[in-house]
Design an enzyme around this catalytic site. Structure first.
Site, short mmCIF file in Angstrom:
data_model
loop_
_atom_site.label_atom_id
_atom_site.label_comp_id
_atom_site.label_asym_id
_atom_site.label_seq_id
_atom_site.Cartn_x
_atom_site.Cartn_y
_atom_site.Cartn_z
N ALA A 28 -51.81 -27.21 -61.42
CA ALA A 28 -52.21 -25.92 -62.00
C ALA A 28 -52.01 -26.02 -63.50
O ALA A 28 -51.28 -26.87 -63.99
CB ALA A 28 -51.32 -24.82 -61.42
N GLY A 67 -50.90 -28.66 -57.73
CA GLY A 67 -52.15 -28.06 -57.28
C GLY A 67 -53.26 -29.09 -57.12
O GLY A 67 -54.18 -28.89 -56.32
N GLU A 94 -52.71 -30.50 -53.78
CA GLU A 94 -53.07 -29.45 -52.81
C GLU A 94 -54.59 -29.34 -52.68
O GLU A 94 -55.12 -29.13 -51.59
CB GLU A 94 -52.44 -28.11 -53.25
CG GLU A 94 -50.92 -28.15 -53.12
CD GLU A 94 -50.24 -26.92 -53.70
OE1 GLU A 94 -50.50 -26.60 -54.87
OE2 GLU A 94 -49.45 -26.29 -52.98
N GLU A 124 -43.70 -29.74 -58.48
CA GLU A 124 -43.41 -28.36 -58.89
C GLU A 124 -41.91 -28.11 -59.07
O GLU A 124 -41.50 -27.33 -59.93
CB GLU A 124 -43.98 -27.36 -57.87
CG GLU A 124 -45.50 -27.23 -57.89
CD GLU A 124 -46.22 -28.23 -57.00
OE1 GLU A 124 -45.61 -29.25 -56.63
OE2 GLU A 124 -47.41 -27.98 -56.70
C1 3H9 Z 1 -48.63 -26.41 -59.82
O1 3H9 Z 1 -49.53 -27.18 -59.68
C2 3H9 Z 1 -48.43 -25.18 -58.94
C3 3H9 Z 1 -49.27 -25.21 -57.68
O2 3H9 Z 1 -48.54 -25.76 -56.60
C4 3H9 Z 1 -49.63 -23.82 -57.25
C5 3H9 Z 1 -50.53 -23.03 -58.13
C6 3H9 Z 1 -50.95 -21.72 -57.53
N1 3H9 Z 1 -50.84 -27.80 -67.37
O3 3H9 Z 1 -47.24 -35.40 -70.21
P1 3H9 Z 1 -48.30 -35.76 -71.18
C7 3H9 Z 1 -50.43 -31.28 -71.11
S1 3H9 Z 1 -47.49 -26.59 -61.04
C8 3H9 Z 1 -51.07 -27.69 -68.68
O4 3H9 Z 1 -47.91 -36.00 -72.59
P2 3H9 Z 1 -48.71 -38.25 -69.79
C9 3H9 Z 1 -49.14 -31.64 -71.83
O5 3H9 Z 1 -48.47 -30.50 -72.24
C10 3H9 Z 1 -48.02 -28.01 -61.92
N2 3H9 Z 1 -50.89 -28.68 -69.56
O6 3H9 Z 1 -49.17 -37.01 -70.67
C11 3H9 Z 1 -49.66 -32.47 -72.97
O7 3H9 Z 1 -50.14 -31.58 -73.95
P3 3H9 Z 1 -50.04 -31.94 -75.50
C12 3H9 Z 1 -47.70 -29.28 -61.20
C13 3H9 Z 1 -50.48 -29.85 -69.08
O8 3H9 Z 1 -49.89 -39.13 -69.68
C14 3H9 Z 1 -50.85 -33.20 -72.37
O9 3H9 Z 1 -51.22 -32.44 -71.21
N3 3H9 Z 1 -48.03 -30.41 -62.02
C15 3H9 Z 1 -50.23 -30.04 -67.72
O10 3H9 Z 1 -47.43 -38.81 -70.29
C16 3H9 Z 1 -50.55 -34.62 -71.94
O11 3H9 Z 1 -49.38 -34.59 -71.11
C17 3H9 Z 1 -47.15 -30.94 -62.88
O12 3H9 Z 1 -46.03 -30.51 -62.98
C18 3H9 Z 1 -50.43 -28.96 -66.84
N4 3H9 Z 1 -50.21 -29.06 -65.53
O13 3H9 Z 1 -48.38 -37.64 -68.36
C19 3H9 Z 1 -47.63 -32.13 -63.68
N5 3H9 Z 1 -49.81 -31.31 -67.53
O14 3H9 Z 1 -50.84 -33.18 -75.67
C20 3H9 Z 1 -47.20 -32.00 -65.10
C21 3H9 Z 1 -49.83 -31.89 -68.74
O15 3H9 Z 1 -50.54 -30.73 -76.18
N6 3H9 Z 1 -47.70 -33.06 -65.93
N7 3H9 Z 1 -50.22 -31.02 -69.68
O16 3H9 Z 1 -48.56 -32.19 -75.73
C22 3H9 Z 1 -47.18 -34.30 -65.96
O17 3H9 Z 1 -46.29 -34.65 -65.21
C23 3H9 Z 1 -47.73 -35.27 -66.96
O18 3H9 Z 1 -48.37 -34.54 -67.96
C24 3H9 Z 1 -48.74 -36.31 -66.40
C25 3H9 Z 1 -49.37 -37.09 -67.58
C26 3H9 Z 1 -48.01 -37.27 -65.48
C27 3H9 Z 1 -49.85 -35.63 -65.65
#
Ligand code: 3H9
Length: 730
Positions: free
Chosen positions: A71, A110, A113, A133
């Site tokens: 999400a 998400g 999911e 999450e």
């Molecule tokens: C969810 O899904 C809830 C659902 O179950 C239910 C919903 C109803 N959203 O980490 P990076 C941005 S909860 C918005 O440096 P990497 C991040 O801030 C979510 N922004 O890259 C950064 O911005 P900036 C569950 C996001 O290659 C840029 O993207 N998912 C999101 O080292 C690059 O990120 C997670 O918790 C996001 N979801 O790692 C996954 N994700 O460039 C969270 C990233 O401005 N994300 N950004 O600083 C991660 O774990 C890592 O970002 C990922 C990439 C592994 C994907």
């Protein structure tokens, strides 16, 4: 990846058709998060594919570097925008045509999911799939707690949901989470997979209807309770793991619909709660902390292919392991063969212990050990792209090492010092290339602790700074850029807490009272247990160098009580045990010292102890911001969470200060200053400025922003914020 994008559903979702296979492609860089437009585009595209007679099967995939990573976290806490993800998922799951999610990069939260709403999943060999999450203080909220157990079994699903750690494609294949791991072009492989399904008229039931893998827990719910208890033992203070356990329990205790309902209710409760708000702040703060506002755009990190570490002690060994873990060959240089052998043996032992706990395979251990080479001559650094000095914390020694490195290292090598207190500028001046010198302050044990303070010296060249940050991320650390001052950010604030902890002992508390106040707050350990663990002689040496005394700690050291390594420190330790036990001898010493110094002892409440320890730290944090030693309040939060055990669900000291309110903190600080006669406890000028501004903006009674040296204050809010991050609603 070559995806032939033809039609736009909207700016973020594209579609095209190859024969009877429709491709629906999410294109929302950088991580394809499920913002409202993506959800709307998916809904439209799948509805159209459902109604299109020419479409026999659908492949869902993503452009760019990854499948949907979840999400959009920036939408959390704002009014929900339609359509909800659950509607998208229900629509896809109800399709009467084969649907295939084609995963590359990471399918997270998400995103996974969404993939679970498809009938089939294929993945590239390097893909990872997970429900992280929990790391945001949440739990899956779009069916993950109900569908994943149905697909891979309750035990495995519970493990993935509670740990939040993604699994690699190969183990996803083994558990049934993906149906095929495909080599080569993902789009072509997924289309071939889809065509085969159509040709063979195969159509599996939707995940929601699967029940076979629930049977075991249905017949033996006690097993679930056991597993849950084991998981929850490690989740001190956190609300999300217990909620996630309850939701997963519903997967086999209740109907699918009822399970979804319970999951949703718990998800929304966590989303609105303080813990998740704090953890979301930390998520973004961690990413911000590695950014440097005034770094020129053309400052590109230098290429790091080989590393060298000077010193094979605990720190040097741990740092070498970080490089080996990231696949970077590293030489470790020591003066004596004995010390080198000891260091290498410790590294091997650490790896074997991890393997014994199931964390690494024997081959992986051998591979990593094979990347670490021991050397007895400093000349060995000559081919290293980065050299990290981790010798004894003594300025003259460090200067000598850097003068030698200047002679021996490659011209374009980055020269880093792991000093935890000393002046990086003075160290840099021992070389003829101060621009190549930077601080890389690791935390013990270096192979485990996530924090890396990247210390920017006055002369540090932009590309050298960029390299230190980049390497930090490559070796799995959370880099936070700080400026030069005694102790940088973390240890400078720790010192302030240490002074108050000692004062509390004199005023009436005992070590266990002080430590207890912090562990109740959520720290894994208090300052006295931590001192005993690290060795009290370490702080003793620092205090002597600073020319100050800590009456009780110094006395303990003079008695030869150095902590765990001597079996006695602030506490006493039974042979072979690491459990601190209160020691009447220490209590006597404390009471006598209070009397000798004429300090009247009185009972101090847990709350008072906590405020006394934490508010002066916040005050020091404000000074650190004023001096621009830290760029933002969030950087300080990251440092305390990843380096010093500040409970993540409390968001870090500066975030916490916002929650308590700066007015209340300032008032208490004034009381502390008066009580102790210590003027440094008076509120820092920045706190006073912020308070003045708050009353001014409140009087003005209209929303506007004001810029202060290190902060933005947004008016028209219930609580005052000093972080640009929080003013953005994160
Ligand atoms: C969810 O899904 C809830 C659902 O179950 C239910 C919903 C109803 N959203 O980490 P990076 C941005 S909860 C918005 O440096 P990497 C991040 O801030 C979510 N922004 O890259 C950064 O911005 P900036 C569950 C996001 O290659 C840029 O993207 N998912 C999101 O080292 C690059 O990120 C997670 O918790 C996001 N979801 O790692 C996954 N994700 O460039 C969270 C990233 O401005 N994300 N950004 O600083 C991660 O774990 C890592 O970002 C990922 C990439 C592994 C994907």
């Amino acid at each position: 990846m070559s995806i032939d994008v033809e039609d736009s559903v909207n700016d973020f979702v594209k579609q095209h058709r190859e024969g009877s296979v429709a491709f629906i492609v999410v294109d929302n860089p950088p991580v394809n998060a499920l913002r409202a437009e993506v959800r709307a585009g998916l809904l439209d595209a799948f509805s159209a594919a459902r109604d299109d007679k020419a479409v026999a099967a659908i492949v869902l995939m993503c452009a760019g570097r990854t499948f949907v990573a979840g999400a959009d976290i920036t939408e959390f806490g704002k009014p929900p925008m339609p359509p909800p993800l659950s509607e998208v998922i229900d629509t896809i799951e109800a399709m009467d045509k084969p649907t295939v999610a084609a995963v590359h990069g990471t399918a997270l939260g998400g995103g996974l999911e969404l993939a679970l709403s498809c009938r089939y999943r294929v993945a590239t060999p390097s893909a990872k799939l997970g429900l992280p999450e929990i790391k945001l203080g949440l739990m899956p909220g779009a069916g993950g707690t109900q569908r994943l157990p149905r697909l891979i079994g309750v035990e495995k699903a519970l493990g993935m949901i509670i740990s939040g750690d993604p699994v690699p494609a190969q183990s996803a294949l083994e558990s049934g989470l993906v149906d095929e791991v495909v080599e080569g072009d993902l789009g072509a492989a997924a289309a071939a997979f889809a065509r085969k399904l159509v040709a063979e008229k195969r159509m599996r039931e939707p995940v929601r209807d699967m029940t076979e893998k629930l049977a075991e827990m249905r017949s033996n719910p006690a097993k679930f309770d056991e597993l849950a208890a084991a998981h929850l033992k490690r989740s001190r203070g956190l609300a999300a793991p217990a909620a996630a356990v309850d939701a997963v329990r519903s997967s086999f205790e209740a109907s699918f619909e009822e399970g979804l309902k319970r999951e949703r209710a718990k998800f929304l409760e966590l989303l609105a709660g303080d813990q998740s708000k704090a953890q979301r702040h930390v998520f973004f703060a961690e990413r911000e902390a590695a950014k440097v506002a005034d770094l020129p755009k053309d400052a590109k990190p230098r290429q790091i292919k080989r590393a060298a570490v000077i010193g094979a002690g605990t720190m040097g060994g741990g740092i070498a392991m970080c490089f080996a873990n990231a696949g970077i060959p590293v030489k470790i240089v020591e003066m004596s063969k004995e010390a080198l052998d000891r260091g290498l043996a410790t590294i091997a032992k650490n790896y074997r212990n991890t393997a014994a706990r199931g964390g690494l395979t024997a081959e992986e251990v051998d591979r990593r050990i094979g990347l670490i080479e021991g050397e007895l001559s400093l000349e060995a650094v000559s081919d290293a792209d980065i050299v990290i000095e981790a010798v004894f914390e003594e300025m003259e020694l460090k200067k000598r090492v850097f003068a030698d490195l200047d002679r021996l290292a490659k011209n374009d090598a980055v020269l880093a010092t792991n000093t935890s207190y000393l002046d990086v500028n003075a160290i840099a001046q021992a070389t003829n290339r101060p621009g190549s010198v930077v601080g890389m302050h690791f935390f013990s044990p270096a192979n485990v602790m996530k924090l890396l303070e990247v210390v920017r010296g006055a002369a540090t060249a932009p590309d050298v700074l960029a390299t230190a940050i980049d390497v930090g991320r490559r070796i799995g650390k959370a880099p936070a850029v700080v400026g030069v001052c005694h102790g940088f950010v973390g240890n400078r604030m720790l010192r302030v807490r240490g002074i108050e902890a000692e004062r509390l002992l004199l005023e009436g508390a005992l070590p266990q009272d002080v430590d207890g106040a912090l562990t109740s707050f959520g720290f894994p350990m208090g300052p006295f247990a931590m001192g005993d663990l690290a060795g009290l002689d370490v702080g003793w040496r620092v205090r002597k160098a600073e020319g100050r005394r800590a009456e009780i700690a110094d006395r303990l050291c003079e008695m030869g009580r150095f902590g765990q390594k001597t079996g006695k420190g602030f506490y006493v330790y039974e042979a072979g045990s690491r459990t601190p036990k209160p020691d009447p001898e220490v209590e006597r010493l404390i009471v006598e010292t209070s009397a000798r110094l004429g300090v009247k002892r009185e009972a101090i409440s847990k709350e008072d102890i906590l405020e006394r320890l934490v508010y002066p730290m916040i005050n020091e944090g404000a000074r650190i911001l004023e001096e621009k030693v830290a760029q933002r309040p969030g950087d300080i939060d990251v440092i305390w969470i990843y380096g010093y055990g500040w409970p993540v669900w409390r968001g870090g000291p500066m975030y916490y200060a916002d929650q308590v309110g700066l007015a209340a903190i300032s008032a208490r600080l004034r009381e502390f200053a008066q009580k102790t006669g210590d003027k440094t406890l008076e509120p820092a000028p920045l706190l006073a400025q912020l308070l003045a501004l708050l009353s001014w903006t409140a009087a003005a009674d209209e929303p506007h922003d004001r810029q202060l040296p290190a902060v933005t204050v947004s008016a028209g809010r219930a609580s005052m914020t000093w972080s640009p991050l929080t003013t953005r609603g994160r």
